[in-house]
Design an enzyme around this catalytic site. Structure first.
Site, mmCIF file in Angstrom:
data_model
loop_
_atom_site.group_PDB
_atom_site.id
_atom_site.type_symbol
_atom_site.label_atom_id
_atom_site.label_comp_id
_atom_site.label_asym_id
_atom_site.label_seq_id
_atom_site.Cartn_x
_atom_site.Cartn_y
_atom_site.Cartn_z
ATOM 1 N N ASP A 159 0.869 -1.174 0.000
ATOM 2 C CA ASP A 159 0.000 0.000 0.000
ATOM 3 C C ASP A 159 0.904 1.221 0.000
ATOM 4 O O ASP A 159 1.929 1.245 0.688
ATOM 5 C CB ASP A 159 -0.860 0.030 1.266
ATOM 6 C CG ASP A 159 -1.978 -1.001 1.262
ATOM 7 O OD1 ASP A 159 -2.030 -1.830 0.338
ATOM 8 O OD2 ASP A 159 -2.802 -0.970 2.195
ATOM 9 N N HIS A 178 5.226 -7.238 -0.529
ATOM 10 C CA HIS A 178 5.009 -8.508 -1.209
ATOM 11 C C HIS A 178 5.723 -8.550 -2.553
ATOM 12 O O HIS A 178 6.076 -7.507 -3.116
ATOM 13 C CB HIS A 178 3.507 -8.716 -1.419
ATOM 14 C CG HIS A 178 2.717 -8.793 -0.151
ATOM 15 N ND1 HIS A 178 2.111 -9.947 0.287
ATOM 16 C CD2 HIS A 178 2.445 -7.832 0.795
ATOM 17 C CE1 HIS A 178 1.489 -9.701 1.436
ATOM 18 N NE2 HIS A 178 1.677 -8.431 1.759
ATOM 19 N N SER A 191 7.287 3.749 5.804
ATOM 20 C CA SER A 191 8.497 4.267 5.167
ATOM 21 C C SER A 191 8.328 4.273 3.661
ATOM 22 O O SER A 191 7.265 4.639 3.167
ATOM 23 C CB SER A 191 9.732 3.471 5.583
ATOM 24 O OG SER A 191 10.889 4.206 5.290
#
Length: 290
Positions: free
Chosen positions: A96, A152, A253
């Site tokens: 995200d 991922h 981050s």
């Protein structure tokens, strides 16, 4: 109260002062310790304060009650919460994020913000051959503190090498990126070199920041953080499938994605766009056999 706090922190000079002109590494060490304290009462209070500064939403999480802040930072999502783009010619977003700077790598030059260039060699470190990414494409993915913090695999393939570079913990928000030259090259980071099933190399560069100088990768049995003393070069032969979890930050981050010439960004991938993990990010070269 929340609107007042957000109005104050949106004042750029004050935001930069409060999040950078402070003992960054000491605060990061403190947060690392504090976030692991297991106390439901303390955790609920800390999350309530956190919500004053962010849009934290845990409704998609596998669990919604946490024993520590760390459990909330590194929360897993419910199955199916992030569908992975099924197109076999597409790289999916590893996390995200909000898209920061993105575009072509001009030779070896990349931009963190307008007028603030850095080179691939400065980011990757002196041991890495950056040739595959000369004149390629880059996409900077910024994770805010309230976002899902796990990342991922964008495509099927293999992790070939991890390089860890220790460094500072500057904030990586847009305000700091407009003020601190070569910020990503100063901060703690890891360079993840991957070989896709298509044969193409790609690189993911997770960059840590204030309060978040810890990166966990499933393919390694060490936690990469400010007190880590090596080894810094870690070959690996870990195979992964598209969408498989690679690791996580212990707060929000940035991940910078690098692809070779011939790849193209997918529609809608532009500065300021909000992405969810699994969404289409970049397309493989047209001549790819897959």
């Amino acid at each position: 109260m929340k609107s007042l706090i957000q109005a104050i922190t949106q004042q750029e000079d004050l935001n930069f002062l409060l999040t950078n002109r402070v003992p960054r590494q000491a605060l990061t060490h403190f947060m690392g310790w504090f976030s692991q304290i297991e106390s439901p009462v303390l955790t609920r209070a800390a999350i309530a304060v956190w919500r004053l500064f962010s849009d934290l939403d845990v409704s998609e999480s596998r669990q919604t009650h946490f024993r520590s802040l760390m459990e909330c930072f590194t929360r897993e999502l419910r199955p199916g919460a992030r569908p992975i783009d099924p197109d076999p010619t597409v790289l999916s977003s590893p996390c995200d994020a909000i898209v920061g700077a993105c575009g072509p790598v001009r030779g070896t030059e990349v931009f963190q913000a307008k007028g603030f260039p850095y080179t691939l060699a400065e980011l990757f470190g002196p041991t890495q051959d950056t040739t595959p990414f000369h004149d390629g494409e880059f996409i900077t993915l910024r994770l805010t503190s309230s976002m899902y913090h796990r990342f991922h695999a964008p495509f099927e393939g293999q992790m070939e090498h991890v390089t860890y570079l220790s460094g500072d913990t500057w904030n990586v928000n847009p305000i700091a990126l407009k003020r601190v030259e070569k910020l990503y090259c100063r901060n703690e980071r890891a360079v993840l070199r991957m070989r896709l099933a298509s044969g193409h190399p790609i690189a993911l560069v997770p960059v840590a920041a204030i309060l978040v100088a810890s990166i966990r990768l499933h393919c390694l049995d060490v936690l990469l953080h400010l007190r880590y003393r090596g080894p810094n070069e870690m070959p690996t032969q870990a195979r992964f499938t598209k969408g498989q979890e690679l690791g996580w930050f212990q707060h929000g981050s940035t991940i910078i994605v690098f692809v070779p010439p011939g790849f193209t960004r997918c529609a809608g991938i532009e500065t300021g766009a909000r992405l969810r993990m699994g969404q289409a990010l970049a397309r493989l070269p047209a001549h790819c056999d897959r």
